[in-house]
Design a protein around this motif. Structure first.
Motif, PDB file in Angstrom:
ATOM      1  N   ASP A   1      47.624 -48.901 -28.270  1.00 35.94           N
ATOM      2  CA  ASP A   1      49.024 -49.103 -28.121  1.00 35.94           C
ATOM      3  C   ASP A   1      49.574 -48.660 -26.996  1.00 35.94           C
ATOM      4  OD1 ASP A   1      51.354 -49.664 -29.375  1.00 35.94           O
ATOM      5  OD2 ASP A   1      51.794 -47.558 -29.440  1.00 35.94           O
ATOM      6  N   TRP A   2      49.197 -47.566 -26.187  1.00 35.29           N
ATOM      7  CA  TRP A   2      49.265 -46.794 -25.015  1.00 35.29           C
ATOM      8  C   TRP A   2      49.260 -47.743 -23.779  1.00 35.29           C
ATOM      9  CZ3 TRP A   2      46.221 -44.376 -21.138  1.00 35.29           C
ATOM     10  CH2 TRP A   2      47.212 -43.849 -20.052  1.00 35.29           C
ATOM     11  N   LEU A   3      47.861 -48.423 -23.744  1.00 32.17           N
ATOM     12  CA  LEU A   3      47.620 -49.115 -22.703  1.00 32.17           C
ATOM     13  C   LEU A   3      48.244 -50.408 -22.758  1.00 32.17           C
ATOM     14  CD1 LEU A   3      43.525 -49.338 -22.886  1.00 32.17           C
ATOM     15  CD2 LEU A   3      44.781 -47.840 -21.345  1.00 32.17           C
ATOM     16  N   LEU A   4      48.309 -51.083 -23.773  1.00 26.45           N
ATOM     17  CA  LEU A   4      49.191 -52.363 -23.928  1.00 26.45           C
ATOM     18  C   LEU A   4      50.710 -51.989 -23.480  1.00 26.45           C
ATOM     19  CD1 LEU A   4      49.023 -55.327 -24.381  1.00 26.45           C
ATOM     20  CD2 LEU A   4      49.838 -54.767 -26.767  1.00 26.45           C
ATOM     21  N   ARG A   5      51.240 -50.919 -23.927  1.00 28.68           N
ATOM     22  CA  ARG A   5      52.573 -50.819 -23.423  1.00 28.68           C
ATOM     23  C   ARG A   5      52.848 -50.531 -22.012  1.00 28.68           C
ATOM     24  NH1 ARG A   5      56.478 -48.883 -27.562  1.00 28.68           N
ATOM     25  NH2 ARG A   5      55.305 -48.926 -29.631  1.00 28.68           N
ATOM     26  N   ARG A   6      51.670 -49.585 -21.404  1.00 28.83           N
ATOM     27  CA  ARG A   6      51.621 -49.184 -20.213  1.00 28.83           C
ATOM     28  C   ARG A   6      51.515 -50.380 -19.078  1.00 28.83           C
ATOM     29  NH1 ARG A   6      46.934 -45.947 -17.030  1.00 28.83           N
ATOM     30  NH2 ARG A   6      46.093 -47.654 -17.755  1.00 28.83           N
ATOM     31  N   SER A   7      50.869 -51.455 -19.699  1.00 26.99           N
ATOM     32  CA  SER A   7      50.647 -52.703 -18.850  1.00 26.99           C
ATOM     33  C   SER A   7      51.772 -53.287 -18.251  1.00 26.99           C
ATOM     34  CB  SER A   7      49.750 -53.718 -19.630  1.00 26.99           C
ATOM     35  OG  SER A   7      50.626 -54.420 -20.471  1.00 26.99           O
ATOM     36  N   GLY A   8      52.925 -53.358 -19.108  1.00 27.53           N
ATOM     37  CA  GLY A   8      54.022 -53.665 -18.585  1.00 27.53           C
ATOM     38  C   GLY A   8      54.225 -55.227 -18.825  1.00 27.53           C
ATOM     39  N   ALA A   9      53.280 -55.778 -19.524  1.00 27.17           N
ATOM     40  CA  ALA A   9      53.324 -57.187 -19.844  1.00 27.17           C
ATOM     41  C   ALA A   9      54.190 -57.519 -21.016  1.00 27.17           C
ATOM     42  CB  ALA A   9      51.879 -57.667 -20.257  1.00 27.17           C
ATOM     43  N   GLN A  10      54.741 -58.759 -21.118  1.00 30.55           N
ATOM     44  CA  GLN A  10      55.425 -59.152 -22.261  1.00 30.55           C
ATOM     45  C   GLN A  10      54.347 -59.649 -23.257  1.00 30.55           C
ATOM     46  OE1 GLN A  10      57.890 -62.876 -21.282  1.00 30.55           O
ATOM     47  NE2 GLN A  10      56.914 -62.526 -19.297  1.00 30.55           N
ATOM     48  N   THR A  11      54.745 -59.016 -24.479  1.00 27.63           N
ATOM     49  CA  THR A  11      53.719 -59.478 -25.672  1.00 27.63           C
ATOM     50  C   THR A  11      54.331 -60.115 -26.843  1.00 27.63           C
ATOM     51  OG1 THR A  11      54.006 -57.124 -26.470  1.00 27.63           O
ATOM     52  CG2 THR A  11      52.448 -57.369 -25.044  1.00 27.63           C
TER      53      THR A  11
ATOM     54  N   ALA B   1      40.502 -54.723 -23.084  1.00 29.09           N
ATOM     55  CA  ALA B   1      40.196 -55.924 -21.959  1.00 29.09           C
ATOM     56  C   ALA B   1      41.526 -56.592 -21.663  1.00 29.09           C
ATOM     57  CB  ALA B   1      39.219 -57.020 -22.529  1.00 29.09           C
ATOM     58  N   GLY B   2      42.276 -57.194 -22.493  1.00 28.84           N
ATOM     59  CA  GLY B   2      43.658 -57.685 -22.514  1.00 28.84           C
ATOM     60  C   GLY B   2      44.698 -56.814 -21.544  1.00 28.84           C
ATOM     61  N   SER B   3      44.608 -55.729 -21.954  1.00 32.53           N
ATOM     62  CA  SER B   3      45.732 -54.837 -21.359  1.00 32.53           C
ATOM     63  C   SER B   3      45.167 -54.336 -19.965  1.00 32.53           C
ATOM     64  CB  SER B   3      46.050 -53.726 -22.188  1.00 32.53           C
ATOM     65  OG  SER B   3      45.174 -52.835 -22.596  1.00 32.53           O
ATOM     66  N   ALA B   4      43.919 -54.181 -19.644  1.00 35.94           N
ATOM     67  CA  ALA B   4      43.519 -54.010 -18.502  1.00 35.94           C
ATOM     68  C   ALA B   4      43.861 -55.081 -17.577  1.00 35.94           C
ATOM     69  CB  ALA B   4      42.019 -53.596 -18.275  1.00 35.94           C
ATOM     70  N   CYS B   5      43.474 -56.702 -17.911  1.00 37.17           N
ATOM     71  CA  CYS B   5      43.700 -57.596 -16.972  1.00 37.17           C
ATOM     72  C   CYS B   5      45.313 -57.655 -16.744  1.00 37.17           C
ATOM     73  CB  CYS B   5      43.113 -58.710 -18.008  1.00 37.17           C
ATOM     74  SG  CYS B   5      43.384 -60.240 -17.021  1.00 37.17           S
ATOM     75  N   ALA B   6      45.972 -57.612 -17.961  1.00 41.38           N
ATOM     76  CA  ALA B   6      47.535 -57.855 -18.023  1.00 41.38           C
ATOM     77  C   ALA B   6      48.120 -56.667 -16.820  1.00 41.38           C
ATOM     78  CB  ALA B   6      48.089 -57.285 -19.157  1.00 41.38           C
ATOM     79  N   ARG B   7      47.521 -55.566 -17.012  1.00 44.31           N
ATOM     80  CA  ARG B   7      48.092 -54.472 -15.903  1.00 44.31           C
ATOM     81  C   ARG B   7      47.977 -54.817 -14.611  1.00 44.31           C
ATOM     82  NH1 ARG B   7      49.572 -48.893 -15.375  1.00 44.31           N
ATOM     83  NH2 ARG B   7      48.115 -47.794 -14.101  1.00 44.31           N
ATOM     84  N   ARG B   8      46.845 -55.212 -14.134  1.00 46.79           N
ATOM     85  CA  ARG B   8      46.572 -55.755 -12.742  1.00 46.79           C
ATOM     86  C   ARG B   8      47.437 -56.815 -12.384  1.00 46.79           C
ATOM     87  NH1 ARG B   8      40.831 -56.912  -9.548  1.00 46.79           N
ATOM     88  NH2 ARG B   8      41.762 -56.256  -7.558  1.00 46.79           N
ATOM     89  N   LEU B   9      47.775 -57.887 -13.310  1.00 50.77           N
ATOM     90  CA  LEU B   9      48.539 -58.926 -12.846  1.00 50.77           C
ATOM     91  C   LEU B   9      49.952 -58.632 -12.841  1.00 50.77           C
ATOM     92  CD1 LEU B   9      46.778 -61.526 -15.338  1.00 50.77           C
ATOM     93  CD2 LEU B   9      46.680 -61.468 -12.699  1.00 50.77           C
ATOM     94  N   VAL B  10      50.330 -57.747 -13.572  1.00 49.85           N
ATOM     95  CA  VAL B  10      51.966 -57.311 -13.707  1.00 49.85           C
ATOM     96  C   VAL B  10      52.105 -56.439 -12.373  1.00 49.85           C
ATOM     97  CG1 VAL B  10      53.484 -55.719 -14.790  1.00 49.85           C
ATOM     98  CG2 VAL B  10      52.202 -57.472 -16.236  1.00 49.85           C
ATOM     99  N   GLN B  11      50.966 -55.433 -12.068  1.00 48.33           N
ATOM    100  CA  GLN B  11      51.154 -54.905 -10.924  1.00 48.33           C
ATOM    101  C   GLN B  11      51.295 -55.418  -9.580  1.00 48.33           C
ATOM    102  OE1 GLN B  11      47.434 -52.361 -11.571  1.00 48.33           O
ATOM    103  NE2 GLN B  11      48.839 -50.516 -11.704  1.00 48.33           N
ATOM    104  N   ASN B  12      50.693 -56.511  -9.724  1.00 43.02           N
ATOM    105  CA  ASN B  12      50.656 -57.753  -8.324  1.00 43.02           C
ATOM    106  C   ASN B  12      51.811 -58.816  -8.517  1.00 43.02           C
ATOM    107  OD1 ASN B  12      48.484 -57.270  -6.421  1.00 43.02           O
ATOM    108  ND2 ASN B  12      47.612 -56.753  -8.551  1.00 43.02           N
ATOM    109  N   GLY B  13      52.864 -58.401  -9.567  1.00 40.05           N
ATOM    110  CA  GLY B  13      54.073 -59.179  -9.657  1.00 40.05           C
ATOM    111  C   GLY B  13      53.746 -60.646 -10.377  1.00 40.05           C
TER     112      GLY B  13
END
Ligand SMILES: Cc1cc2nc3c(=O)[nH]c(=O)nc-3n(C[C@H](O)[C@H](O)[C@H](O)COP(=O)(O)OP(=O)(O)OC[C@H]3O[C@@H](n4cnc5c(N)ncnc54)[C@H](O)[C@@H]3O)c2cc1C
Length: 347
Positions: free
Chosen positions: A101-111, A14-26
């Motif tokens: 682990d892959w999803l979180l890294r791929r999200s590009g968010a700072q963790t 859930a968290g990484s899907a949300c993070a990825r969409r936000l990061v993709q939008n800058g």
């Protein structure tokens, strides 16, 4: 105090899907998770084609072993299995330790590895442990999410599921996935899910209410399930004797109760979004994460009704998938060796 636009507490699907969409939008996003990734997450690791599409990957893109599942469903003590499963498209298995682990890294968010304990409102901001502040706060901390505890009503106990499971290397496993519903009176089901890399996940889950009212112990059901697997030659007796299972409670979809308040959102298990029939939680976790991100981006409104597991459209689609797949198949008489349908690819 570290200040960012959005803080997501929990770096699961859930968290990484949300993070990825936000990061993709800058957008400026920080994910806090109390665990160091890669971390173990109790889960059979079955994912649907839809969840993969929402996560924008195919088996060929996935950097770890992934297995397309041939699912056999057993009801009560009937001596045959149904080649039936109420989802659209193919189903796959992954190992959560690798997948998350892959999803979180791929999200590009700072963790940041941090266990959120105290969360409060300070004017328009949310403050976490007096160390982090944000405008938007997303609770993705799973069943025990601290955001839920801080700002939302407690969940309905009647929807609580308890589980026991174990994942281990078992190269001799059959490539077929088996689900056993209502066996030995259990209000719930048991599973044995093969993984692409010679691992297997087996477990059992049932309504907490059933165990309480019947007096049956979940451990007794689990041991009986292992005996059944040995009798059916899906597991050898020595391995069954060595299995050290672990437990976890979680909640099925609760229609009542908010999942959003002001600029604070609950997604995934923190909102109790796992489906009522099968306890599928990865798909709704991902969908809810993406929808919450959509509202933060000003692209839509985050509403439970739009999460397909509960939407009318989703319900009709599932019914149709059910009707079109309903046919009997004999139980496989012997184990099919190898991992012929395993896709192992590079990123
Ligand atoms: C035994 C079992 C089998 C299952 N099998 C399946 C299956 O086969 N397929 C399926 O679709 N679903 C399955 N589910 C459900 C699925 O695992 C969940 O629905 C899914 O993991 C929800 O994802 P999430 O991101 O909401 O939460 P999680 O994956 O639980 O992630 C929550 C994250 O929050 C972190 N966290 C928690 N508290 C804090 C805190 N205070 N501070 C910081 N971080 C915190 C945790 O460390 C964790 O990384 C299963 C569940 C169980 C229990």
């Amino acid at each position: 105090m570290r200040s960012v636009e959005t803080i997501i507490i929990g770096g699961g699907p859930a968290g990484s899907a949300c993070a990825r969409r936000l990061v993709q939008n800058g957008r400026d996003v920080l994910v806090l998770d109390k665990a160091r990734f890669p971390r173990i997450k109790l889960c059979a690791g079955w994912i649907t084609t839809k969840a993969m599409a929402d996560l924008e990957f195919t088996p060929a893109d996935y950097p770890h072993p992934i297995l397309e599942l041939d699912i056999r469903t057993h009801f009560f003590a009937l001596p045959f299995a149904l080649n039936w499963f109420p989802t659209e498209g193919a189903n796959y298995s992954i190992r959560r330790i690798e997948f998350d682990d892959w999803l979180l890294r791929r999200s590009g968010a700072q963790t940041v590895e941090h266990e959120a304990k105290t969360i409060r409102r300070d004017g328009e901001r949310y403050v976490i442990d007096d160390q982090f502040a944000c405008t938007y706060l997303v609770g993705a901390g799973g069943t025990m999410c601290p955001v839920r505890r801080a700002f939302f009503a407690p969940r309905e106990k009647s929807r609580q599921i308890v589980t026991l499971e174990k994942e281990f290397a078992y190269p001799a496993r059959d490539d077929t996935c088996h689900l056993y519903f209502f066996r030995r009176g259990l209000i719930g089901y048991a599973w044995i899910v093969p993984k692409g890399n010679g691992f297997v996940n087996l477990g059992l889950g049932g309504k907490a209410k059933y165990f309480k009212s019947s007096g049956a112990r979940i451990q007794t059901h689990f041991r009986a399930f292992l005996d059944d697997l040995v009798a059916e030659k899906r597991l050898d007796a020595a391995t069954a004797a060595d299995v050290q299972e672990t437990g976890h409670p979680y909640f099925l979809f609760t229609y009542r109760g908010d999942i959003k308040r002001d600029n604070c959102f609950l997604i995934g298990d923190s909102a109790g979004l796992a489906s009522v029939d099968l306890g599928e939680g990865i798909g709704p976790a991902v969908e809810s994460g993406r929808l919450a991100a959509g509202e933060i981006l000003g692209l839509g409104v985050y509403r439970k009704e739009d999460i397909s597991v509960f939407s009318f459209r989703g319900f009709v689609r599932r019914l149709m998938a059910r009707a079109s797949r309903r046919h009997l198949a004999p139980l496989p008489s012997r184990a099919r060796g190898g991992s012929g349908r395993t896709a192992t690819t590079t990123p």
